[in-house]
Design an enzyme around this catalytic site. Sequence first.
Site, PDB file in Angstrom:
ATOM      1  N   CYS A 183     -14.006 -22.138  19.825  1.00 19.38           N
ATOM      2  CA  CYS A 183     -13.045 -22.159  18.697  1.00 19.38           C
ATOM      3  C   CYS A 183     -11.872 -23.551  19.019  1.00 19.38           C
ATOM      4  CB  CYS A 183     -12.152 -20.996  18.623  1.00 19.38           C
ATOM      5  SG  CYS A 183     -10.921 -21.164  17.019  1.00 19.38           S
TER       6      CYS A 183
ATOM      7  N   ASP B  32      -3.530   6.960  -3.443  1.00 21.22           N
ATOM      8  CA  ASP B  32      -4.798   7.499  -3.522  1.00 21.22           C
ATOM      9  C   ASP B  32      -5.243   8.419  -2.485  1.00 21.22           C
ATOM     10  OD1 ASP B  32      -4.866   5.097  -2.154  1.00 21.22           O
ATOM     11  OD2 ASP B  32      -6.826   4.716  -2.216  1.00 21.22           O
TER      12      ASP B  32
ATOM     13  N   CYS C 201      -6.698 -22.132  20.587  1.00 22.24           N
ATOM     14  CA  CYS C 201      -7.601 -22.401  21.534  1.00 22.24           C
ATOM     15  C   CYS C 201      -7.731 -23.464  22.074  1.00 22.24           C
ATOM     16  CB  CYS C 201      -8.979 -21.751  20.725  1.00 22.24           C
ATOM     17  SG  CYS C 201      -9.034 -20.199  20.373  1.00 22.24           S
TER      18      CYS C 201
ATOM     19  N   CYS D 126      -8.929 -23.930  17.081  1.00 21.28           N
ATOM     20  CA  CYS D 126      -7.830 -23.416  16.401  1.00 21.28           C
ATOM     21  C   CYS D 126      -6.623 -24.044  17.354  1.00 21.28           C
ATOM     22  CB  CYS D 126      -7.690 -21.948  15.946  1.00 21.28           C
ATOM     23  SG  CYS D 126      -7.331 -20.927  17.120  1.00 21.28           S
TER      24      CYS D 126
ATOM     25  N   ASP E   8       0.939  -1.199   0.202  1.00 22.24           N
ATOM     26  CA  ASP E   8      -0.069  -0.109  -0.045  1.00 22.24           C
ATOM     27  C   ASP E   8       1.106   1.195   0.089  1.00 22.24           C
ATOM     28  OD1 ASP E   8      -2.165   1.483  -0.094  1.00 22.24           O
ATOM     29  OD2 ASP E   8      -3.012   0.744   1.884  1.00 22.24           O
TER      30      ASP E   8
HETATM   31 ZN   LIG Z   1      -9.116 -20.147  18.051  1.00 24.08          ZN
END
Ligand SMILES: [Zn+2]
Length: 489
Positions: free
Chosen positions: A245, A89, A250, A247, A54
């Site tokens: 969760c 921009d 977690c 993942c 960016d």
């Molecule tokens: Zn998680």
Amino acid sequence: VVDPILKNQYISLNDILSMGFNAIITNAYILKKHINTVVDIHKHLNFNGIIMTDSGAYQILRYGDIEVSNREIVLYQCEIKSDIGVILDIPTSYNVDRETALRSADETYRRAVEALDIVESCRGTLWTLPIQGGTHLDVLRQYAMKSVDVFYRGYSLYALGSPTTLLEQYEFDKIIDMIFTVRSVIPFSAPLHLFGAGHPLIIPFAIALGIDTMDSASYILYAKDNRYITSRGTYRLEDLRYLPCTCPICSKYSLEELQKASKDERTKLLALHNLYIILKEFKEVKQAIKECRLWEYLESKANSHPATRRAFEQVKRYVEFIYRHTPIVKPNAKAVFIISKDSIYNPKVMIPRRRIVERFSIEGECLNLIPYIYNGRKIPSIFNENESSKCINYVYIPILGIAPLKLVDHYPYSQFEFGLEIDGDVIDDLSYIILEKLLIERKMSKLAKVNIYICQDIEWHRKLYNRLANLTKSFKEINIEVVLKTIKC
Ligand SMILES: [Zn+2]
């Protein structure tokens, strides 16, 4: 989004790459300001995936002005061998008046033209042309149209600017309007990037309207603020009683461990979790697209949060656009799931609903309307085409509409699963499809009689007949005899 200054990174780029993100966006302006020399961005970050840079536009949005010119930062992105670069921009801020929006859109356009010679000569980088205008849709539309000529002179993708504040305020309906406005004007084959939109709640809706790529720093910004992203919304860590969760983060840490971790450690762990959730959303959407079930996915997602319901309702306003760009034939499409009344807007449903009514004419004086019985029951054998050759046989199916009997072995009639209660609205909808067909046929063919077959033990069949009998009575110009026939199914 990753910080180009290595010491500021909470998560290593290797971790990000190994999770499954193979493209990142970083900030060329911050890099230039910090190191003030030309480096190879891939070597500097030690990252072999795709790097988008960016230009500092976000810093303009936050701080008003920055110490670099458009041409300088475009040239710099070329020199550091960015894979995808962006001109400098001028983002349209949230809630500005139309004059201000117009100025930012116009200046962005002017800068796209100003950088054209660098963009044209720097072929190792794909260049992005941002469209500004914010929620002033007429401004967005005007500049999206105006920029098409410039686009074809050297740019490779469009970008839509800065819905970040709208996202934080959960004003998803406005973002949907902005995406549609640009997508419907720029060339259909041109990729469209959405800046700053990486929340799982908006991702599927943005993609459905034709966003191809997006970036977001939400995972880390939210983590620094103790916010835990889920596919159904965002929680503050202190408000959670469970970690909803599975993942790797977690699974490894308990809620108490996360809450008690040091600020830096907690930010890192939350950021990783947030990234997993965002990635999961992308994977689910991609799988849904492969199955041709993106619409079904949107229907289910719409019910997860009031903001996603608003986003979905707004997407529905643009179904004609989606319909127009949906292929008629999809060889790998799986069964259509009819899961809500919104399934009538599913392109896979809309296509046969419309084509049968508009394009199949009934060649005969008599039409049999037969119930299509799913749940394992067969269409009664008396409707074998040879035996009742005087009448043309059509089946009627809630939501899917009507279809010639000879087509019921074909997609989607052969492959759909129905999970919807057939209430007054659904019966009304089916009645109107049939009525529309009769009105068309009355003008085009010799049709004079319709036999409506209903199963004696299915209550909604009788309601459908009553509704149709009333409708055909009030549309006297139809002048078609409607006869009720009750059968055992
Ligand atoms: Zn998680």
